[in-house]
Design an enzyme around this catalytic site. Structure first.
Site, PDB file in Angstrom:
ATOM      1  N   HIS A 160       0.838  -1.203   0.000  1.00 25.81           N
ATOM      2  CA  HIS A 160       0.000   0.000   0.000  1.00 25.81           C
ATOM      3  C   HIS A 160       0.872   1.251   0.000  1.00 25.81           C
ATOM      4  O   HIS A 160       0.688   2.160  -0.821  1.00 25.81           O
ATOM      5  CB  HIS A 160      -0.908  -0.031   1.233  1.00 25.81           C
ATOM      6  N   GLU A 161       1.828   1.299   0.903  1.00 29.46           N
ATOM      7  CA  GLU A 161       2.687   2.477   1.001  1.00 29.46           C
ATOM      8  C   GLU A 161       3.673   2.556  -0.159  1.00 29.46           C
ATOM      9  O   GLU A 161       4.053   3.647  -0.580  1.00 29.46           O
ATOM     10  CB  GLU A 161       3.427   2.480   2.345  1.00 29.46           C
ATOM     11  N   HIS A 163       1.899   4.427  -2.882  1.00 29.17           N
ATOM     12  CA  HIS A 163       1.951   5.876  -2.667  1.00 29.17           C
ATOM     13  C   HIS A 163       3.313   6.431  -3.081  1.00 29.17           C
ATOM     14  O   HIS A 163       3.410   7.429  -3.800  1.00 29.17           O
ATOM     15  CB  HIS A 163       1.721   6.199  -1.188  1.00 29.17           C
TER      16      HIS A 163
END
Length: 207
Positions: A11-12, A15
């Site tokens: 997820h990160e 980003h």
């Protein structure tokens, strides 16, 4: 549990990767593109709290926090894309779980339960992350297009987003129940058996 930790990192990573492509060259120096959670700026809310929430209630609590300079991104569209990249990684991870689940034989019951539970957690994480609450990705997608006064207020609220979410779970049982129902509906629509999700989640919890 390990699947959830991996998805937090992915997820990160999403980003960070989109931010890097969008103009934030400083990302290369931070280590955020290595899938290493030790580089997150807040280990407690990045890893520890999401894992605790998973063990207690089987909810995909937002985790991971990478430091991104939005001012470096080339446009508002890149800012929105950067915020959307995290949930997009959760969606891709869910698709991978769907494929593994379909390939898993009926005899491998334990594995099917584990995959179904992991998929349910991804679904709750998707729903929760896309809520338009300051500090969450849903708000981050909208933020660049909001008036400056609204962004200023949202920035102040975002600092306490983790505390606000914990409070919602502790004070309002209906909030957690609504999130669980939405996660179940999404997981079932994705092809996971209801019984596998239920028994998988019970097996994953602390009690």
């Amino acid at each position: 549990m390990s699947a959830w930790l991996l998805s937090l990192c992915l997820h990160e990573f999403g980003h960070a990767w989109v931010a890097w492509k969008g103009g934030d060259d400083a990302i290369l120096e931070t280590g955020y593109l290595t899938l290493d959670p030790r580089h997150y700026i807040d280990p407690m809310f990045s890893v520890v709290m999401p894992m605790i929430f998973l063990m207690i209630g089987g909810i995909g609590f937002p985790g991971g926090s990478v430091l991104i300079n939005r001012a470096r991104l080339r446009s508002r569209a890149w800012q929105s894309a950067m915020s959307a990249a995290g949930p997009a990684m959760n969606g891709l991870f869910l698709i991978a779980l769907m494929a593994f689940y379909q390939l898993c034989s009926e005899e491998a019951e334990g594995l099917r339960l584990a995959i179904a539970a992991a998929a349910f957690v991804q679904c709750t994480a998707l729903v929760l992350n896309l809520l338009p609450i300051p500090g969450l990705d849903g708000y981050g997608i909208l933020q660049p297009w909001l008036p400056d006064t609204v962004q200023a207020i949202g920035g102040k609220i975002a600092v306490y987003s983790g505390v606000i979410l914990v409070g919602l779970f502790l004070v309002s049982s209906s909030f957690g129940q609504a999130l669980s129902r939405a996660g179940f509906a999404m997981a079932i629509a994705a092809g996971f058996e209801h019984s596998d999700i239920v028994f998988g989640c019970h097996a994953m919890r602390l009690w």
